[in-house]
Design a protein around this motif. Sequence first.
Motif, PDB file in Angstrom:
ATOM      1  N   TYR A  64      -9.071   5.185  -8.325  1.00 12.34           N
ATOM      2  CA  TYR A  64      -7.707   4.699  -8.087  1.00 12.34           C
ATOM      3  C   TYR A  64      -7.273   5.160  -6.691  1.00 12.34           C
ATOM      4  CZ  TYR A  64      -8.387   3.905 -12.967  1.00 12.34           C
ATOM      5  OH  TYR A  64      -8.927   3.463 -14.150  1.00 12.34           O
ATOM      6  N   ASP A  65      -8.036   4.695  -5.695  1.00 11.46           N
ATOM      7  CA  ASP A  65      -7.873   5.167  -4.318  1.00 11.46           C
ATOM      8  C   ASP A  65      -6.786   4.385  -3.575  1.00 11.46           C
ATOM      9  OD1 ASP A  65      -9.280   2.802  -4.273  1.00 11.46           O
ATOM     10  OD2 ASP A  65     -10.814   3.479  -2.856  1.00 11.46           O
ATOM     11  N   TYR A  66      -5.585   4.500  -4.078  1.00 11.75           N
ATOM     12  CA  TYR A  66      -4.471   3.771  -3.468  1.00 11.75           C
ATOM     13  C   TYR A  66      -4.195   4.231  -2.039  1.00 11.75           C
ATOM     14  CZ  TYR A  66      -3.639   2.337  -8.298  1.00 11.75           C
ATOM     15  OH  TYR A  66      -3.790   1.832  -9.560  1.00 11.75           O
ATOM     16  N   TRP A  67      -4.712   5.400  -1.655  1.00 10.63           N
ATOM     17  CA  TRP A  67      -4.509   5.859  -0.274  1.00 10.63           C
ATOM     18  C   TRP A  67      -5.145   4.918   0.739  1.00 10.63           C
ATOM     19  CZ3 TRP A  67      -7.175   8.849  -3.939  1.00 10.63           C
ATOM     20  CH2 TRP A  67      -8.582   8.829  -3.838  1.00 10.63           C
ATOM     21  N   THR A  68      -6.154   4.151   0.318  1.00  9.99           N
ATOM     22  CA  THR A  68      -6.779   3.220   1.259  1.00  9.99           C
ATOM     23  C   THR A  68      -5.805   2.120   1.683  1.00  9.99           C
ATOM     24  OG1 THR A  68      -7.697   1.859  -0.534  1.00  9.99           O
ATOM     25  CG2 THR A  68      -9.073   3.653   0.310  1.00  9.99           C
ATOM     26  N   ARG A  69      -4.764   1.892   0.899  1.00 10.91           N
ATOM     27  CA  ARG A  69      -3.763   0.896   1.285  1.00 10.91           C
ATOM     28  C   ARG A  69      -3.034   1.317   2.564  1.00 10.91           C
ATOM     29  NH1 ARG A  69      -0.709  -0.318  -4.513  1.00 10.91           N
ATOM     30  NH2 ARG A  69      -2.469  -1.352  -5.562  1.00 10.91           N
ATOM     31  N   ALA A  70      -3.036   2.612   2.844  1.00  6.39           N
ATOM     32  CA  ALA A  70      -2.321   3.142   4.014  1.00  6.39           C
ATOM     33  C   ALA A  70      -3.199   3.218   5.248  1.00  6.39           C
ATOM     34  CB  ALA A  70      -1.763   4.528   3.697  1.00  6.39           C
TER      35      ALA A  70
END
Length: 241
Positions: A64-70
């Motif tokens: 759940y690597d939502y940090w890649t959205r940034a």
Amino acid sequence: MIRVAKQPEPTSPGFDFDGQVRQPGLSALAELTGNPPTLKRRGPRIKQRAARVEDLSSSDLRDYDYWTRAMEVLHKAYGGVCAYACFYIEPLCGPTVDHFVAIISTKPQDAYEWDNYRLACSLMNSRKQAFPDVLDPFRIENGWFVLNLGTFKVEPAPGLPTDTTERIKATIIRLGLDSREYRNMCRRFFDGYWNPPDSKPPIPLWSLERDAPFLARELRRQNRLRPEDVEPKDKEPQLAG
């Protein structure tokens, strides 16, 4: 390395970090520990993997690597410059989100916190990993790391306290800032500025400051700028977005 000025967390209308990264991450953590999601979303529920957030593994979070959205906004905020190698990272050449406090050694919630992110090229990120001996680019001081323009090796500045010098040495070794590939990259930029081939024009100073700010700073500090680039009250460039 040079000191990196921490940039503020991005907000709407440019990029809603809280809505795009933090809140989806916290909701995933809730579901991973058997609790109801805190955000509505499409798709099946996330399967529980631990009873407590503290028991989640790094692989659980990487699903759940939502940090890649940034990634794009992080690249823009920090001028595309790797916080560790101090060279510009082309978007096609491996910019990454480095969790300065690694996700395997911190609170899982910090995986989704802007202040824990450093822009890093893939090689520096892989070398740093979770090792705690790398100095934080947000906390170092300009002048701690110097570049030997004869060997192109990164070295601790002379005259620093012993403990600071040892931490700088550990950072250099861990990141490979004394490696052949790093020295060759410094030398290539230096030669492009001082010794362009076949009577080609030299790399402009403004380009060097953008693409290799540590080298540009060291050229200025050591009075090695080309005569046409020397200005009265020459100011040291800052690494920022």
